[in-house]
Every structure is written in C-alpha cells, then in structure tokens.
Design an enzyme around this catalytic site. Structure first.
Site, short mmCIF file in Angstrom:
data_model
loop_
_atom_site.label_atom_id
_atom_site.label_comp_id
_atom_site.label_asym_id
_atom_site.label_seq_id
_atom_site.Cartn_x
_atom_site.Cartn_y
_atom_site.Cartn_z
N HIS A 86 0.86 -1.20 -0.05
CA HIS A 86 -0.06 0.03 0.13
C HIS A 86 0.89 1.22 -0.13
O HIS A 86 0.38 2.37 -0.45
CB HIS A 86 -1.02 0.08 1.11
CG HIS A 86 -0.64 0.36 2.58
ND1 HIS A 86 -0.22 -0.47 3.48
CD2 HIS A 86 -0.29 1.57 3.02
CE1 HIS A 86 0.18 0.20 4.41
NE2 HIS A 86 -0.09 1.50 4.47
N ASP A 222 1.10 -7.63 2.27
CA ASP A 222 1.30 -6.25 2.11
C ASP A 222 2.75 -5.78 1.87
O ASP A 222 3.22 -5.11 2.84
CB ASP A 222 0.66 -5.49 3.26
CG ASP A 222 0.14 -3.88 2.72
OD1 ASP A 222 1.01 -3.48 1.78
OD2 ASP A 222 -0.62 -3.30 3.43
N SER A 654 3.92 2.44 8.59
CA SER A 654 3.68 1.28 7.38
C SER A 654 4.94 1.00 6.64
O SER A 654 5.75 2.11 6.49
CB SER A 654 2.58 1.75 6.50
OG SER A 654 1.56 1.24 7.09
N1 ARG Z 1 -4.63 0.89 7.39
C1 ARG Z 1 -3.30 0.78 6.61
C2 ARG Z 1 -2.63 2.15 6.83
O1 ARG Z 1 -3.00 3.13 7.58
C3 ARG Z 1 -3.33 0.08 5.35
C4 ARG Z 1 -4.11 1.11 4.34
C5 ARG Z 1 -3.89 0.66 2.92
N2 ARG Z 1 -5.04 -0.32 2.63
C6 ARG Z 1 -6.49 -0.25 2.06
N3 ARG Z 1 -7.05 -1.46 2.10
N4 ARG Z 1 -6.86 0.96 2.26
O2 ARG Z 1 -2.09 2.46 6.14
N1 ASP Z 2 -1.17 1.43 8.03
C1 ASP Z 2 -0.56 2.55 8.52
C2 ASP Z 2 0.63 3.29 7.51
O1 ASP Z 2 0.30 3.51 6.41
C3 ASP Z 2 0.14 2.16 9.87
C4 ASP Z 2 -0.93 2.39 11.08
O2 ASP Z 2 -1.41 3.58 10.92
O3 ASP Z 2 -0.70 1.52 11.94
O4 ASP Z 2 1.42 3.92 8.26
#
Ligand code: ARG
Ligand code: ASP
Length: 719
Positions: A86, A222, A654
C-alpha cells in the site's frame, strides 16, 4: 484497610500517571539514557549504539522515509528496499493501464534493466539528529506574542538548517517536540532515483482489501520491493540510466527464525502524527463531533465510488488508489471513536486533569503558571468546535468534489490575472497547472464526480446552519428548489473543468481565456465555498488554533514539571522513532481471544471467488495444496502470513522494519488492529496491536510464487 486499597486501586485505574507497558515512540538518540536497560531486560541483545550511532554504521542507516508518508528498510548491499504494497500502491497504479494492469497481475523485474523508474519518489536517510532547543529558543521570552515568537524561532531554524545545507551535501529540517518545548534537527540524505523491482498481485498484496483493512486476524501480503539508485559516487541523483545501485552503510539481515509469543520486537520508522497529551476538551471534540462527522461524509463518497467502480474497469483502476485512501481513514476514525469509548478515555483524561489541578493548587509557583489552563481550554474549545465542524464539511465535503478541488488549484492564478498582476510567479503557476493536468484527467470520471457533488452539497445543507453555508446554497434553494441532483446536472453539463481537451486549450492561452473560467459554474461553486470559508472560518480558526497551541505547550510543560512519575515520549511528528514491545495476541471482546499469528490456511478459509477482495490466485492455491513452503515453513510445517505485537505505532510506520532482539528482520509493519486505532490519542496495552507481515511469507511470495528468487541471493538470510 481493605477500603483504602480498593480506593487506591480504583484511583490508579483512572489516572494516567504511569506509562502503560509498551507505550511510546522514542527518539533514537535518547535510547541510551531512557530505554536501553528496559529494552535489554525485555530481550534486546543489542546496545543503543547499535541502533543509533553517528560514529559507526547502525540500524538507522538501513531505515528510510519512503515517499514522504511511509517507511522502508534496506535489505541488500545493492540498495534493495522493502516496504508495503500500500506504500508503493501509487507507483504501481501509475504504471498500470487496462491492457497492462500491474495492480491486478503484479510485477517482477527479472533483472535490473527491467526495473521501473518513478518520477518524484524519494527515499530519505537520517544522517544524524541533534537537540537544538537552546539554539532555537535563544532570545525567545514568555512575554513575546505568537507572531514575535514564531518569527524569532523561524529565523533561528533558518540559520541552523542553512549551516548544514551550505557546508555539506546533506539536507536538514528542524521540528518542534513536546508542543514546542523542545526542538530537534535532523540531517538527511534524500535519494531521488527509486525504482520498482517487484510487487505481488493485489490478490496477495491487498488480500482482504478494505474489508480486512485495520483488522486482525489478517492475511494481507502487504509488501513491495524497490531499489535505490545513486550516482557513481554513491550520492543522490536524479534518474539516469547511468546511475548504479546504492551501497548502504548497513544492510538488515533477514531472519527465517520467525516470531513466537512474548518475543521481543522493535519497530524502527517514521510515525506520522499522534496526540497523546491532549486535554479532555480536545478529546471530547474529536470523539463526539469531528470523527463522527467525517465518517458520515466519507461513507457517502465511498458508496458512490463503489457503485461506479463496480460498473466499469476503467473507473475501477482510476479510482482504486483514491478509494483506498478514503476508506482507510474512514475506518480508522470509526475504530478510534469505539476504542476511546471502550477505554473511557474522556473520564480518564478528566481524572488526570483533576490530579494535575490539585498539584497546581498546592504549589504557589505552579499556580502562577497553570491555574487557568483548563478553564481556558474549555472556553476556547467551545468556539473552536463550531468552526472545526465547518472546516470538516469544507475539507471533507466541498473539497471532496473533485472538480471543485481541481478548480481550487486555479484560484490563485486566476485571481492574479483578474488583478492584472503578471509576475514571474504567474508564469510558473501556469506551467504547474499544465504539468498537473494529465494526472488529474487520467484518474477522473466526471459522471461519478457529478453524483458526489450532489451528495456533498446536500450533506452540507443538512448539517450546517444556513448562516454557515456559502451563498451558492441560497441560489440552489431558489433556482432548483433545493434539488441538488438537478443543480449538479446543470453544473456538470456546462462546466469545462471536466473536459481535458477544453482545459488544455484554456491553459494554452490562459492570459485571455481565464475570462471564460470566471463564468464557469464549477469555478463559481468553488469561489462561493472558498470565500465563505476564508472569510467566516479560517481567520478565527487559525487564531484559536494558535491560542490552543500555546495552551498545549503550557500544559505539556506543566505535566513534565509536576507529574513526574512518568517518562514522556514526544508525540509522533514524522521523525525517526523506535517502538518496542512483545509478540502477543489479545482479547478483542468478551469471550474471544485472538492468536498472535495467522497462516496460509486462514487465507484459504477466507477465499471467496465471488468477492474481488477475497479471490485467491490459482498459483497460490496450488502451492497451498502441495504445501510447497520450503524453508519458509514454521516448526509445524505451516506457512505463517502475519503476526501481531504490542509496539506503539501509527500512520507512517507502514513499511517499517520489525526487528527481533538481535537486530534481524522478522517482518514488515503494515497496520494496526481496529480495536487499537485509538492509540493515536490513548494507548491501551490490552488492546493495541501493530500488525506485521511475517518476512517468511514475503520471501515465499518472491521465491516460490513470483519466481524472482534471484533477489534472495542479494540478501543476508539468517537460518
Ligand atoms: N490501514 C493501513 C494504513 O493505515 C493500510 C491502508 C491501505 N489498505 C487499504 N485497504 N486501504 O496505512
Ligand atoms: N497502515 C498505517 C500506515 O500506512 C500504519 C498504522 O496506522 O498503523 O502507516
């Protein structure tokens, strides 16, 4: 006796005095004094100097800020960089077309000449950091007003960073810590030629999609792989075919030993933003007003995007990155509200404030400085939350209309033309508008945007008072009887902002044709909303922001002075930090316990050929059926996909390397659990988990799935 103990226990439960286990994002240069012995007692085999040093190579030399918003780690002496899928998503998407869809199919360079360049993508190393508080605050006094203070501070920051940049090849920036009570300088080296080496298909890299996002148990592979290139002197350079793979100062060894329950883990990266020391008044506004409003607005936008993406492959590719971005914080905010409620965060904050107030009342010197803090917070937040609501609806709602947002990028330039100012800035701005045009239209579908426009205007009209709405709303009421769809249809049938051909023509002759834009309905809609916001909201909002910033600074100072039985780590601010904790499952709700790891078996259990997010590719299925896991299997012969641990992380973490006690890579951080998303505001050791991709799954996908095993030859694999 019993009663007092009970009372003390209850009291303790409600106070925040004691830093909760595993909470904290620590500054690498202070690990020696603040954390080293604690970390070693929990299982770290390294010294603080091995993690951060300016005298020898250390772990920090293999950790980069990736593309501004993520983290990456260097895993080969040829500059191979591992981060999340991502995090590389925007780049992978940019190389994708309907005919050659890298998102869906994945991409693997089978040699260096096949790697893909990514204009604008950077990787930044931290060369060193330095406490510059005394220098920055030199000459700053308590009786200065905000403007004077800011001016003085900015001057000092300018001088200090210039000293570095003019005498070395490095960059430098200085950031406030502890709400401006301290300042640290970071000396940086930023590489500008970062190429895509490989990415799994979305069916692996985004498995579970938005349904599983922010969730544990998780089966998302990921990750994506890039490579940093440098010039012949191993220095940063713009893309050039002559560049060579970067030779890093430290290469992270990759461990096949895995992570077991209670193992020590450490996350090294660039957490973006936390606000752990807010007053109860701020927390109240966030959890009871702002988060719920933003969740509602995004829900509406996402529903419309989803419908149109399902109806067309072109729209699906155009909007996939935008959708993921929107969905991500939509879900995060919803989780945050739940988590704060479950934690009884508001009452905890209030109890802490009471305790603070008691200390203030019993200390004359403190009384002078901190007596009115909470009444001032209360007064300011009463006004602030009204303006903040208007701001939320402007930023998330009105500017969620893409054509309006696009028209806003023309605003300054058109204003200058109207005023007859023909400065060099103007020419530059026009060039920029021309340069940005193709990217906007590549990912834009006017029919979708028209629906969003109608829906957003409707939401604003229903949620803000008439007096808070831009003039255009009265017109819609009068001319279209409040029928926002009709209004939007008319706007989108007449505007030229949605036509690439027409906008190119306009931009080729903006000096004259800007007059056409002045009458354009999208321009008028933008102007009306913009004017309202900039006249009625922004000045007061900014003034209150400044007042609250001062209160926060004072409160933070007071906490560190008076509530001394706690170690204070600075809030995240996109600077390099270390978090450490343990591999651990958790109890999400009554009667349920989640294990600390997941396996490929669970991925197959989630398989659903009818739902995009849960499709399993035949090749992965085949490897599963043959149990062909090779050296990547765990001690039970299973293939682990992810694990969770108690490290305190946030957005920006991330892609961060997750280390074992020996400083070897055991995984790549990519998310948090939904029950723990309130950790940006309040950490709870029982509920907060970071989610980590097991590096054995990463290697398995590269080697067995993608057939790009040649990359493993570059790595230092520890068996
Ligand atoms: N929650 C994770 C972060 O904050 C991954 C986000 C990307 N994935 C998604 N399905 N939108 O970045
Ligand atoms: N998924 C998040 C990021 O892209 C990490 C988090 O918020 O825990 O940095």
């Amino acid at each position: 006796m019993k009663k007092t103990i009970l009372f003390l226990l209850a009291f303790n439960f409600f106070t925040l005095n004691i830093l909760r286990a595993d909470e904290g994002m620590w500054l690498p240069m202070l690990l020696k004094s603040l954390n080293e012995s604690d970390m070693q007692s929990k299982g770290l085999k390294l010294s603080a100097e091995d993690i951060y040093s300016i005298n020898k190579s250390s772990l920090k030399d293999a950790v980069v800020q990736f593309g501004g918003g993520c983290t990456g780690e260097i895993i080969s002496d040829k500059g191979l960089l591992l981060t999340n899928h991502h995090c590389g998503y925007g780049q992978i998407q940019a190389h994708s077309t309907v005919e050659n869809d890298l998102l869906t199919n994945g991409f693997w360079a089978m040699n260096q000449s096949q790697e893909l360049s990514n204009p604008g993508l950077t990787a930044t190393f931290i060369v060193r950091m330095e406490d510059v508080t005394a220098k920055v605050l030199n000459g700053v006094t308590d009786n200065m007003n905000d403007a004077e203070r800011d001016k003085k501070i900015n001057e000092a920051i300018g001088v200090l960073t210039k000293e570095v940049t003019s005498s070395s090849k490095f960059g430098a920036f200085i950031r406030p810590f502890y709400y401006g009570n301290e300042y640290y300088m970071f000396v940086t080296e930023t590489f500008r030629d970062v190429r895509l080496v490989g990415a799994p298909p979305s069916s692996i890299g985004k498995f579970g999609g938005d349904t599983d996002n922010w969730m544990w148990p998780r089966h998302t592979g990921d990750f994506s792989i890039f490579r940093i290139y440098a010039n012949k002197n191993n220095e940063p350079a713009d893309y050039s075919a002559d560049n060579v793979p970067y030779k890093p100062k430290h290469v992270i060894p990759v461990s096949l030993k895995g992570a077991e329950e209670n193992d020590f883990t450490m996350v090294y990266g660039f957490p973006g933003r936390t606000t752990e020391y807010l007053s109860s008044y701020a927390v109240n506004m966030i959890m009871n007003e702002s988060d719920p409003a933003k969740v509602k607005i995004r829900e509406t936008r996402l529903r419309i995007l989803d419908e149109d993406m399902k109806g067309s492959d072109k729209v699906r590719i155009q909007y996939s990155a935008k959708y993921a971005g929107l969905a991500n914080y939509w879900k995060k905010w919803a989780g945050e509200v739940n988590g704060l409620k479950k934690l009884d965060a508001l009452n905890k904050k209030k109890a802490f404030e009471q305790e603070f107030q008691q200390k203030v009342n019993s200390d004359n010197a403190a009384k002078e400085k901190y007596s009115n803090l909470f009444s001032d917070f209360e007064k300011n937040y009463a006004q602030y939350s009204i303006l903040n609501k208007q701001r939320d609806y402007y930023v998330e709602g009105i500017l969620g209309i893409e054509a309006v947002n696009y028209a806003l990028t023309f605003n300054e330039t058109i204003d200058a033309l109207v005023a007859g100012k023909t400065t060099t800035d103007l020419a530059k701005n026009i060039e920029k508008l021309k340069a940005d045009l193709p990217a906007f239209f590549k990912d834009y579908n006017a029919a979708t945007d028209e629906k969003i426009c109608a829906a957003m205007l409707k939401m604003v009209s229903e949620n803000l008072d008439k007096s808070q709405q831009a003039d255009v709303f009265a017109e819609i009421e009068k001319k279209h009887k409040g029928d926002f769809s009709k209004f939007a249809r008319e706007v989108y049938s007449k505007t030229i902002f949605t036509s690439e051909v027409k906008m190119i023509a306009v931009l080729n002759d903006l000096g004259k044709s800007y007059k056409k834009l002045l009458k354009d309905p999208v321009y008028l809609l933008m102007k009306s909303s913009y004017n309202k916001f900039y006249k009625d909201v922004r000045p007061d909002y900014n003034a209150l922001d400044a007042k609250i910033a001062l209160l926060n600074r004072t409160y933070m100072k007071g906490m560190r002075e008076l509530m001394t039985n706690k170690k204070y780590y600075p809030d995240a601010n996109s600077t390099l930090r270390v978090a450490y904790g343990k591999v651990k499952g958790y109890n999400p709700k009554d009667g349920v316990f989640y294990n600390y790891y997941t396996t490929l078996n669970g991925l197959i259990e989630k398989e659903n050929p009818l739902v995009d997010e849960f499709i399993v590719s035949p090749k992965l299925k085949d490897l599963y059926l043959k149990k062909d896991y090779g050296q990547y299997a765990d001690k039970n012969g299973e293939l682990r996909v992810a694990f969770c641990a108690s490290n305190h992380t946030t957005g920006g973490n991330s892609g961060s390397p997750v280390f074992n006690g020996e400083g070897q890579l055991i995984g790549t951080n990519f998310d948090r659990n939904w029950e723990g998303t309130m950790s940006d505001i309040m950490y709870n050791p029982d509920q907060v988990r970071n989610i980590v991709l097991d590096v054995r799954y990463t290697l398995f996908v590269i080697d067995k799935y993608a057939g790009a095993g040649y990359l493993l030859n570059e790595m230092k694999i520890v068996k």
